[in-house]
Enzyme design. Structure first.
Site, short mmCIF file in Angstrom:
data_model
loop_
_atom_site.label_atom_id
_atom_site.label_comp_id
_atom_site.label_asym_id
_atom_site.label_seq_id
_atom_site.Cartn_x
_atom_site.Cartn_y
_atom_site.Cartn_z
N GLU A 85 -38.93 5.36 16.06
CA GLU A 85 -39.91 5.07 15.01
C GLU A 85 -39.45 5.74 13.74
O GLU A 85 -39.20 6.95 13.71
CB GLU A 85 -41.32 5.54 15.38
CG GLU A 85 -42.34 5.18 14.30
CD GLU A 85 -43.79 5.33 14.73
OE1 GLU A 85 -44.64 5.52 13.84
OE2 GLU A 85 -44.07 5.26 15.95
N GLU A 110 -38.51 11.35 10.31
CA GLU A 110 -39.47 11.60 9.23
C GLU A 110 -38.89 12.65 8.30
O GLU A 110 -38.61 13.77 8.73
CB GLU A 110 -40.80 12.08 9.81
CG GLU A 110 -41.84 12.51 8.80
CD GLU A 110 -42.19 11.39 7.83
OE1 GLU A 110 -42.03 11.62 6.61
OE2 GLU A 110 -42.61 10.31 8.28
N ASP A 137 -32.88 11.62 6.50
CA ASP A 137 -32.77 10.24 6.05
C ASP A 137 -32.46 9.33 7.23
O ASP A 137 -31.46 9.52 7.93
CB ASP A 137 -31.65 10.16 5.00
CG ASP A 137 -31.56 8.81 4.33
OD1 ASP A 137 -32.08 7.83 4.88
OD2 ASP A 137 -30.95 8.75 3.24
N ASP A 159 -43.39 3.16 2.89
CA ASP A 159 -43.60 3.14 1.44
C ASP A 159 -43.04 1.83 0.89
O ASP A 159 -41.88 1.52 1.10
CB ASP A 159 -42.89 4.33 0.80
CG ASP A 159 -43.30 4.55 -0.65
OD1 ASP A 159 -43.47 3.55 -1.37
OD2 ASP A 159 -43.42 5.72 -1.06
N LYS A 163 -42.11 -0.92 -7.50
CA LYS A 163 -41.41 -1.15 -8.77
C LYS A 163 -40.00 -1.68 -8.51
O LYS A 163 -39.29 -1.18 -7.64
CB LYS A 163 -41.35 0.14 -9.59
CG LYS A 163 -42.71 0.64 -10.04
CD LYS A 163 -42.60 1.90 -10.88
CE LYS A 163 -43.98 2.39 -11.33
NZ LYS A 163 -43.89 3.64 -12.12
N ASP A 195 -49.47 -3.48 4.93
CA ASP A 195 -50.61 -4.15 4.30
C ASP A 195 -50.26 -4.60 2.89
O ASP A 195 -51.14 -5.02 2.14
CB ASP A 195 -51.81 -3.20 4.26
CG ASP A 195 -51.51 -1.94 3.47
OD1 ASP A 195 -52.15 -1.72 2.42
OD2 ASP A 195 -50.62 -1.17 3.89
#
EC number: 2.1.1.33
Length: 256
Positions: A85, A110, A137, A159, A163, A195
């Site tokens: 994950e 993470e 990373d 995330d 932009k 979402d």
């Protein structure tokens, strides 16, 4: 309007709830450095800091060392398969999966120390033995993994980097799709939840043009509803409260 492959355009529009979401597939975005931004948020409480200092070293992967031929060797107890994950946040989904599937080994990546501290507390409280962690990373971890090593890769509410100048920081890039194809076993899966319609469209467009993967959806509910056993994350619940519906995308690694 950018003209792209008809199959990609049609399905991206479906994910956009009939809004036209067009992705320029002729624009190449190269990965330069990390996919992540800042790595530390709120100050850790004393026990959290203790877990990071003392428990994390026992669970953390050291990618300076060669990867084992079989990732099952990373776990104390025998495991039948290994899953990854990426960006597990507070660890709600990863912990639920590890508890539900003790026969599976889980790797969680993470970069944020606060998320790492939260999952370490859950691992300690519930004496979880089938989780290993990588505090860095995910691109570096993907390069380290042996080929045909993973049964599944999950990317849950990443995330979206909305932009345009930040698109290169999104995990879903052609280079990472190639890395996932190398790391997954034949028939393995990449599962993606977001979402954010534009990131769903981006992900679908990139994966549909990847010859190594097949989108498994056969009907709208296959991507509108969570798959069986899915554990909603804190962020997922927040999105629902605010009226944003997630899409649940599953892609199968085609046999080489």
């Amino acid at each position: 309007m950018i003209t792209i492959d008809r199959r990609v355009q049609t399905k991206c529009s479906v994910l956009g709830r009939h809004k036209q979401v067009f992705i320029d597939m002729n624009e190449t975005v190269h990965h330069q450095g990390s996919f992540f931004g800042r790595r530390k948020g709120h100050k850790l409480r004393a026990h959290q800091a203790d877990l990071v200092d003392n428990l994390l070293p026992h669970l953390a992967l050291d990618i300076e060392l060669p990867a084992p031929d079989a990732l099952a060797e990373l776990f104390d107890a025998p495991v039948e398969a290994v899953r990854l994950e990426i960006g597990f946040g507070g660890g709600e989904h990863l912990i639920a999966e590890a508890l539900a599937h003790p026969e599976i080994g889980f790797i969680g990546a993470e970069p944020y120390v606060n998320g790492m501290a939260k999952i370490l507390a859950r691992i300690e409280d519930q004496n979880i033995r089938n989780v290993r962690l990588f505090a860095g990373d995910a691109a570096e971890l993907m390069a380290w993994l042996p080929a045909r090593a993973l049964k599944r890769i999950d990317l849950i509410h990443p995330d979206p980097w909305p932009k345009r100048r930040h698109w290169k920081r999104r995990f879903v890039q052609d280079s990472m799709i190639g890395a996932m194809a190398r790391a997954l076993i034949d028939g393995g899966e990449f599962r993606f939840v977001s979402d954010i319609d534009s990131y769903n469209a981006w992900t679908l467009a990139h994966l549909l043009r990847a010859p190594e993967f097949d989108w498994t959806a056969e009907r709208a509910d296959d991507w509108r509803k969570p798959w069986s056993g899915y554990t909603m994350t804190r962020y997922g619940r927040k999105a629902e409260r605010e009226g944003r519906r997630a899409s649940y995308l599953r892609f199968r690694r085609i046999a080489a």
